[in-house]
Design a protein around this motif. Structure first.
Motif, PDB file in Angstrom:
ATOM      1  N   VAL A   1       0.850  -1.185   0.000  1.00  0.00           N
ATOM      2  CA  VAL A   1       0.000   0.000   0.000  1.00  0.00           C
ATOM      3  C   VAL A   1       0.884   1.232   0.000  1.00  0.00           C
TER       4      VAL A   1
ATOM      5  N   SER B   1      -1.221   2.537  -5.542  1.00  0.00           N
ATOM      6  CA  SER B   1      -1.948   1.448  -4.901  1.00  0.00           C
ATOM      7  C   SER B   1      -3.276   1.214  -5.611  1.00  0.00           C
ATOM      8  N   ASP B   2      -3.646  -0.032  -5.782  1.00  0.00           N
ATOM      9  CA  ASP B   2      -4.928  -0.403  -6.378  1.00  0.00           C
ATOM     10  C   ASP B   2      -5.921  -0.639  -5.245  1.00  0.00           C
ATOM     11  N   PRO B   3      -6.917   0.225  -5.067  1.00  0.00           N
ATOM     12  CA  PRO B   3      -7.838   0.070  -3.932  1.00  0.00           C
ATOM     13  C   PRO B   3      -8.708  -1.178  -4.010  1.00  0.00           C
ATOM     14  N   THR B   4      -8.791  -1.785  -5.186  1.00  0.00           N
ATOM     15  CA  THR B   4      -9.631  -2.982  -5.324  1.00  0.00           C
ATOM     16  C   THR B   4      -8.832  -4.273  -5.229  1.00  0.00           C
TER      17      THR B   4
ATOM     18  N   LEU C   1      -4.678   8.530  -5.815  1.00  0.00           N
ATOM     19  CA  LEU C   1      -4.280   7.335  -5.064  1.00  0.00           C
ATOM     20  C   LEU C   1      -2.820   7.445  -4.600  1.00  0.00           C
TER      21      LEU C   1
END
Length: 757
Positions: free
Chosen positions: A481, A509-512, A580
């Motif tokens: 993260v 970061s990829d929130p999913t 992000l």
């Protein structure tokens, strides 16, 4: 008898003086190398001890980290804020320590009289010289403040160590997640601890390995050289002592005279060996058993070392002479009648087999502790090395009998018969080289297997020269993260303006990522326009704005299978992507020093609280640092073993020719050509070399396989071309040494040498 022994050693004519000089020279060489090995082992431990302070803040190191020592925790009166990180410059490791004193009594690291204040830093001499020698934009601008002093030797593992200690206000470090408060500087040597407490330096597992390997693989050949030298001209001395027995000398008197002669030569050689060590000492400072050269002052000998060598070598020489004259002690006619020695028995292979069985026993039974592992594998290794030497005469006899039975020429028949009559003398000449081949085969087998199992795949130059800046933490279930917001456009423009920079890509970061089955390459998002500037890391589908990428590009080609050439598109706008957090900034360069270091400096100044930027090449080198250390250690062992073996071979062949001057002279008087005698000498050295070398090489690889299976669970790999070149070079060099003695044969086989002395 002592006076007579001195007269025989010093006043028995030219031959006695020449023999004394040769023995003394060989003992001097062996003693000098032995002292150098002992000094290097001492220096390795001393060097490792000076790594202790760099482990400050880790539990179990004597630094007494305060309770709740992470940012925000309480600490004792006047503790010290401490943060250590690894920086780099052109592949060289830089130790960066950021400190902040909370009062006048904060602990001070070794090598400095006081802590640097805010806006100041203290650097090692090598680091200070490096800062002055390169443009500020490539290095100095990473560090706030100015140089106010240099670190003393007490803080430096080696003279080339790059270390910098930077002063700050306490508030600056209090907000950093990896800064700790400590009440004292660590004092526990890495050589006396293990695990995460000793991340910097060589822990006791590694130190035990280094000391054990060096002791077994380097000191053993040196001792063989010393023993070989002290037996020089043993045959002619046996004949002389047998004549003395015939006129009434007692066995005790003969033993005393022999001991005096050998002790005089060995004592002279030991004294010269200490002088040779003094000459070799500056050169040894550049030899590394770890990762750094030594300070000259670290190459020192303890009182025990000096006494052990000064007294042990002459005593060993006297014992060797006593053992060599056992036939004369039994009967004064044993030598004069040229009695054939008893042939070696097959029981000589027992220690060799026992050593291999001992190593095999621990397959699946490896002791859990490092000390137990050393006690398990070191005896087996010593048994194997000693077993090769002990079994050598028996193997030589087998090869000689085969040669004699198949001989089609007089030279082969004479060489085969002579070797079969006295295989011990024939093997003694090549024992050092055979031992070196065994050591080399074992070392190469272990290292090659470790490189194959642990080694990292290579990448293209663009990948290796990519500068990475990490800004991430791990959260369950192992996702990276981001910890910093999207950098301003000004920072990206500054990076792109550096000459030699090819492209800049931000990994967000990829929130999913946590809501779907995690794959090794998931977890990151990247702007396709940025990714297009560095296509070596993959591209986006046509028309895509954002792609799902790996959360870290420094693992390129290491995990998750093949790196995809095209990343999957993600339905997201660039504006949403910029909101992000960032996990990594990747900057491709042309590999020039200016491009790499200027880009690294820009990133270091922009994110002073995070880990310093690094290149992919540096990261992979650090991951394989243990392998590099083992490979370096193997290179040192091999580099020392072969010259020692060559010296042993030269001494043995020259001594053998001197011992056989009368038999060879008689053969020449009967019409044997000098060419035939040369062929005899060549065969007498080549047959034991080849016969035992095959067994020694096979034994080395077998011992390596057993060790790998027992200790690591690995399997032996076929050696590379360097190994075959090394073995071929060693054998050719041995034949060259033998060839260099051929002119001596013509001089010592004249008619005047055919008479009895």
């Amino acid at each position: 008898m002592i006076r007579l022994g001195l007269r025989l050693a010093l006043g028995a004519g030219r031959d006695a003086v020449v023999r004394l000089v040769i023995i003394a020279a060989a003992v001097a060489l062996g003693t000098g190398l032995l002292l150098g090995t002992l000094a290097a082992l001492n220096a390795t431990g001393t060097q490792n001890d000076r790594n202790a302070w760099l482990n400050t803040g880790r539990s179990g190191t004597g630094s007494a980290a305060a309770t709740g020592s992470r940012a925000g925790g309480s600490a004792a009166a006047d503790p010290l804020w401490w943060q250590i990180r690894a920086d780099g410059f052109q592949g060289r490791l830089i130790g960066r320590i950021d400190t902040a004193a909370t009062g006048p009594h904060s602990p001070v690291p070794p090598g400095m009289s006081r802590l640097p204040g805010p806006g100041q830093y203290v650097a090692s001499p090598a680091m200070a010289a490096l800062i002055r020698s390169v443009p500020a934009a490539e290095l100095a601008d990473r560090y706030p403040g100015h140089l106010v002093g240099t670190l003393g030797k007490a803080a430096l593992p080696g003279p080339d160590s790059l270390i910098i200690v930077i002063g700050h206000h306490p508030d600056e470090l209090a907000g950093r997640s990896d800064a700790v408060k400590v009440d004292a500087i660590a004092t526990l040597s890495p050589g006396r601890c293990d695990g995460p407490s000793c991340e910097i330096g060589t822990d006791h597992n590694g130190m035990n390995l280094i000391l054990s390997v060096v002791a077994a693989a380097m000191i053993f050949p040196v001792l063989v050289l010393v023993a070989t030298a002290t037996r020089l001209s043993a045959t002619r001395r046996e004949q002389r002592f047998a004549a003395m027995r015939l006129v009434g000398a007692t066995p005790r008197q003969i033993s005393l005279i022999s001991a005096v002669e050998s002790t005089v030569a060995a004592t002279t050689g030991v004294a010269a060996g200490f002088g040779l060590y003094a000459l070799l000492r500056p050169l040894l400072a550049h030899v590394t058993f770890t990762t750094s050269p030594f300070f000259l002052s670290d190459l020192s000998l303890t009182t025990t070392d000096v006494l052990a060598v000064a007294l042990g070598v002459p005593v060993a020489a006297a014992l060797s002479a006593r053992i060599a004259l056992r036939r004369v002690r039994i009967s004064p006619l044993g030598v004069t009648r040229q009695a054939t020695p008893r042939p070696p028995r097959a029981y000589r292979v027992v220690p060799l087999v026992a050593g291999l069985l001992e190593l095999a026993y621990f397959i699946g039974r490896r002791p859990p502790t490092s000390g137990g592992q050393v006690r398990a594998f070191l005896p087996g290794t010593l048994l194997v090395l000693g077993g090769v030497v002990l079994a050598g005469p028996w193997l030589t006899m087998a090869g000689a009998r085969l040669l004699a039975s198949r001989a089609g020429r007089p030279a082969a028949l004479v060489a085969g018969r002579r070797l079969a009559d006295d295989p011990r003398a024939g093997f003694r000449a090549v024992s050092g080289l055979v031992l070196a081949l065994c050591v080399t085969s074992g070392a190469v087998g272990v290292i090659d297997a470790m490189v194959h199992e642990r080694g990292l795949p290579s990448a293209g130059t663009t990948v290796r020269n990519t500068v990475m800046s990490d800004h991430a933490r791990y959260v369950p279930p192992g996702l990276r993260v981001g910890t910093v917001p999207t950098p301003p456009d000004g920072l990206l423009a500054e990076l792109r303006a550096v000459h030699g920079v090819g492209g800049v890509t931000l990994v967000h970061s990829d929130p999913t990522a946590g809501s779907r089955p995690q794959r090794a390459l998931d977890g990151g998002l990247a702007d396709c326009a940025q990714l297009a500037t560095m296509p070596v890391y993959g591209t986006c589908p046509t028309g895509a704005a954002v792609a799902s990428v790996a959360s870290s590009f420094d693992g390129y080609g290491l995990v998750g299978g093949p790196w995809p050439s095209t990343w999957p598109a993600v339905p997201m706008s660039r504006a949403a992507l910029r909101s992000l957090p960032v996990t990594q900034i990747a900057v491709t360069t042309d590999g020039s020093r200016s491009a790499i270091e200027r880009a690294r400096t820009v990133l270091a100044r922009a994110y002073p609280a995070d880990d310093p930027p690094y290149t992919v090449g540096e990261d992979r080198a650090r991951r394989s640092a243990e392998l590099d250390g083992y490979r370096q250690l193997a290179d040192v062992v091999i580099a020392v073993s072969f010259p020692i073996a060559g010296c042993s071979l030269a001494v043995s062949v020259a001594g053998g020719l001197s011992d056989r001057r009368r038999p060879f002279s008689l053969l020449r008087l009967t019409g044997v050509r000098l060419r035939t005698l040369r062929a005899v000498v060549l065969l007498e050295s080549t047959v034991p070399l080849l016969a035992v070398a095959v067994v020694a090489i096979a034994t080395g690889f077998l011992a390596a396989q057993l060790f790998l299976q027992a200790q690591l669970g690995y399997s032996l790999r076929p050696p590379g071309g360097e190994y075959y070149a090394m073995v071929a070079g060693g054998v050719i060099a041995a034949l060259g040494v033998i060839g260099c003695t051929m002119p001596l044969l013509a001089r010592i086989t004249g008619p005047e040498n055919a008479r009895n002395d």
